[in-house]
Design an enzyme around this catalytic site. Sequence first.
Site, mmCIF file in Angstrom:
data_model
loop_
_atom_site.group_PDB
_atom_site.id
_atom_site.type_symbol
_atom_site.label_atom_id
_atom_site.label_comp_id
_atom_site.label_asym_id
_atom_site.label_seq_id
_atom_site.Cartn_x
_atom_site.Cartn_y
_atom_site.Cartn_z
ATOM 1 N N GLN A 292 -8.684 9.741 -4.074
ATOM 2 C CA GLN A 292 -9.576 8.992 -3.172
ATOM 3 C C GLN A 292 -9.137 9.138 -1.719
ATOM 4 O OE1 GLN A 292 -8.817 6.069 -1.234
ATOM 5 N NE2 GLN A 292 -6.681 6.166 -1.896
ATOM 6 N N SER B 46 0.819 -1.220 0.000
ATOM 7 C CA SER B 46 0.000 0.000 0.000
ATOM 8 C C SER B 46 0.852 1.269 0.000
ATOM 9 C CB SER B 46 -0.919 0.021 1.226
ATOM 10 O OG SER B 46 -1.558 1.283 1.302
ATOM 11 N N GLY C 219 -14.772 -5.846 -12.423
ATOM 12 C CA GLY C 219 -14.310 -6.350 -11.122
ATOM 13 C C GLY C 219 -14.639 -5.369 -10.014
ATOM 14 N N ARG D 188 -18.733 -12.221 -19.043
ATOM 15 C CA ARG D 188 -19.853 -11.323 -19.336
ATOM 16 C C ARG D 188 -20.856 -11.233 -18.190
ATOM 17 N NH1 ARG D 188 -23.156 -9.647 -24.538
ATOM 18 N NH2 ARG D 188 -25.038 -9.039 -23.435
ATOM 19 N N LYS E 293 -13.014 -4.980 1.676
ATOM 20 C CA LYS E 293 -13.957 -3.874 1.454
ATOM 21 C C LYS E 293 -15.425 -4.278 1.646
ATOM 22 C CE LYS E 293 -11.132 -1.046 -1.649
ATOM 23 N NZ LYS E 293 -11.084 -0.280 -2.891
ATOM 24 N N ILE F 61 -7.219 2.898 -14.804
ATOM 25 C CA ILE F 61 -7.038 3.013 -13.355
ATOM 26 C C ILE F 61 -5.783 2.268 -12.900
ATOM 27 C CG2 ILE F 61 -9.509 3.384 -13.052
ATOM 28 C CD1 ILE F 61 -9.570 0.714 -11.539
ATOM 29 N N TYR G 70 -2.005 2.001 -12.414
ATOM 30 C CA TYR G 70 -1.005 3.088 -12.328
ATOM 31 C C TYR G 70 0.426 2.574 -12.180
ATOM 32 C CZ TYR G 70 -1.687 2.233 -7.352
ATOM 33 O OH TYR G 70 -1.781 1.641 -6.123
HETATM 34 N N1 LIG Z 1 -6.029 3.887 -9.418
HETATM 35 C C1 LIG Z 1 -6.619 3.420 -8.329
HETATM 36 O O1 LIG Z 1 -6.823 4.117 -7.336
HETATM 37 C C2 LIG Z 1 -7.086 1.984 -8.311
HETATM 38 C C3 LIG Z 1 -8.088 1.587 -7.405
HETATM 39 C C4 LIG Z 1 -8.498 0.258 -7.416
HETATM 40 C C5 LIG Z 1 -7.932 -0.650 -8.295
HETATM 41 N N2 LIG Z 1 -6.963 -0.233 -9.150
HETATM 42 C C6 LIG Z 1 -6.363 -1.167 -10.126
HETATM 43 O O2 LIG Z 1 -7.423 -1.659 -10.933
HETATM 44 C C7 LIG Z 1 -7.143 -2.979 -11.379
HETATM 45 C C8 LIG Z 1 -8.368 -3.869 -11.129
HETATM 46 O O3 LIG Z 1 -8.591 -3.961 -9.733
HETATM 47 P P1 LIG Z 1 -9.868 -4.733 -9.139
HETATM 48 O O4 LIG Z 1 -9.797 -4.597 -7.672
HETATM 49 O O5 LIG Z 1 -11.111 -4.336 -9.838
HETATM 50 O O6 LIG Z 1 -9.528 -6.258 -9.557
HETATM 51 P P2 LIG Z 1 -10.527 -7.469 -9.757
HETATM 52 O O7 LIG Z 1 -11.752 -7.306 -8.921
HETATM 53 O O8 LIG Z 1 -9.697 -8.694 -9.594
HETATM 54 O O9 LIG Z 1 -10.994 -7.356 -11.308
HETATM 55 C C9 LIG Z 1 -10.094 -7.614 -12.344
HETATM 56 C C10 LIG Z 1 -10.735 -7.279 -13.678
HETATM 57 O O10 LIG Z 1 -9.759 -7.520 -14.709
HETATM 58 C C11 LIG Z 1 -10.283 -8.475 -15.650
HETATM 59 N N3 LIG Z 1 -9.207 -9.337 -16.154
HETATM 60 C C12 LIG Z 1 -8.193 -9.884 -15.438
HETATM 61 N N4 LIG Z 1 -7.402 -10.629 -16.252
HETATM 62 C C13 LIG Z 1 -7.946 -10.539 -17.499
HETATM 63 C C14 LIG Z 1 -7.594 -11.093 -18.773
HETATM 64 N N5 LIG Z 1 -6.521 -11.873 -18.910
HETATM 65 N N6 LIG Z 1 -8.366 -10.779 -19.839
HETATM 66 C C15 LIG Z 1 -9.467 -9.968 -19.701
HETATM 67 N N7 LIG Z 1 -9.840 -9.419 -18.519
HETATM 68 C C16 LIG Z 1 -9.097 -9.715 -17.436
HETATM 69 C C17 LIG Z 1 -11.308 -9.276 -14.853
HETATM 70 O O11 LIG Z 1 -12.188 -9.912 -15.728
HETATM 71 P P3 LIG Z 1 -13.007 -11.224 -15.227
HETATM 72 O O12 LIG Z 1 -14.180 -10.686 -14.462
HETATM 73 O O13 LIG Z 1 -13.378 -11.919 -16.469
HETATM 74 O O14 LIG Z 1 -12.074 -12.022 -14.357
HETATM 75 C C18 LIG Z 1 -11.955 -8.141 -14.036
HETATM 76 O O15 LIG Z 1 -12.843 -7.387 -14.824
HETATM 77 C C19 LIG Z 1 -5.881 -3.406 -10.626
HETATM 78 O O16 LIG Z 1 -4.789 -3.251 -11.499
HETATM 79 C C20 LIG Z 1 -5.788 -2.427 -9.479
HETATM 80 O O17 LIG Z 1 -4.453 -2.192 -9.073
HETATM 81 C C21 LIG Z 1 -6.536 1.077 -9.178
#
Ligand SMILES: NC(=O)c1ccc[n+]([C@@H]2O[C@H](COP(=O)([O-])OP(=O)(O)OC[C@H]3O[C@@H](n4cnc5c(N)ncnc54)[C@H](OP(=O)(O)O)[C@@H]3O)[C@@H](O)[C@H]2O)c1
Length: 279
Positions: free
Chosen positions: A246, A14, A129, A154, A65, A216, A218
Amino acid sequence: MIKACVIGWPISHSRSPIIHGYWLQQHGISGSYTRQPVEPSSLEAFMSGLGNKGYAGCNVTIPHKEAVFNLVSRADDTTERLGAVNTVYIRDGQLLGTNTDGEGFINSLKQGAPELQLANTRTVVLGAGGASVAVVNAILEQGATEVVVANRTREKAEQLRARFGTRVVPIDWDRAPDHLGDCSLLVNTTSLGMRGQPELGIDLSRLGERTVVTDIVYTPLRTRLLEDAAARGNIVVEGLGMLLHQAVRGFSLWFGVTPEVTPELRELVVRDINPVPMT
Ligand SMILES: NC(=O)c1ccc[n+]([C@@H]2O[C@H](COP(=O)([O-])OP(=O)(O)OC[C@H]3O[C@@H](n4cnc5c(N)ncnc54)[C@H](OP(=O)(O)O)[C@@H]3O)[C@@H](O)[C@H]2O)c1
């Protein structure tokens, strides 16, 4: 001394302590913000003892969360819609929960693309996700006519429609390029493009000239998606802005000062993401 922390399992990654530590110093506040590893089996005990341990509140990250949402006494309307809490604060001895991911996303866009209009326009979101839920809700709250969601699985995009209503339009993952011509915003919320993950590799040839593109992810700061969109002349907004923005409301709820996302703060976090190699 006022104390706050971030809980997760694991939590060593973190970057929130860098952000809150900077603001504490900048505002001359006698306080602390630490990482606290909390395993799922001890979450309930940790949260019920939060105040007794001297904390004014905490941030909550993966995987807690949703569980913390069920442990707080009250949450605001947006947080109720999301069913997930990223910020806890204590008032009159009660744990209150909120979620600042959506406002972090929107405020980052406002800073990086001030001309962007989300009301009465269409957005394309890649991914359904955990982070996508907050992003989709935030875009809908801005008055978007439609949020087209493409997800590998989907069914999870369909669940977003069931949760938020018919303005969410689920599509097959590989149809996303067909929808890029007339959207005001394209967002990647998948983990694709993140260091150590495969590239997103989406075909941008039909991307509207005026579409703003944000990711998102980074790490790296500028993903391939952002590089490719910028090379086409589109305005792009980095994901780091969401992380920084955030954090603002939590700091204000715990320490009583509304801090600013400054270029100096951004640089501090960038240095942590891209450490200068030792020579
Ligand atoms: N900037 C910020 O403040 C911030 C905040 C939160 C998260 N994030 C970043 O956002 C990203 C997602 O986080 P999350 O918590 O939402 O993760 P998550 O709940 O695990 O969701 C992952 C997403 O990525 C998709 N995915 C993963 N591998 C894939 C592949 N090979 N092909 C197609 N789709 C794929 C998943 O699809 P499926 O549903 O099909 O598995 C799902 O939609 C991470 O990189 C995290 O570090 C950034």
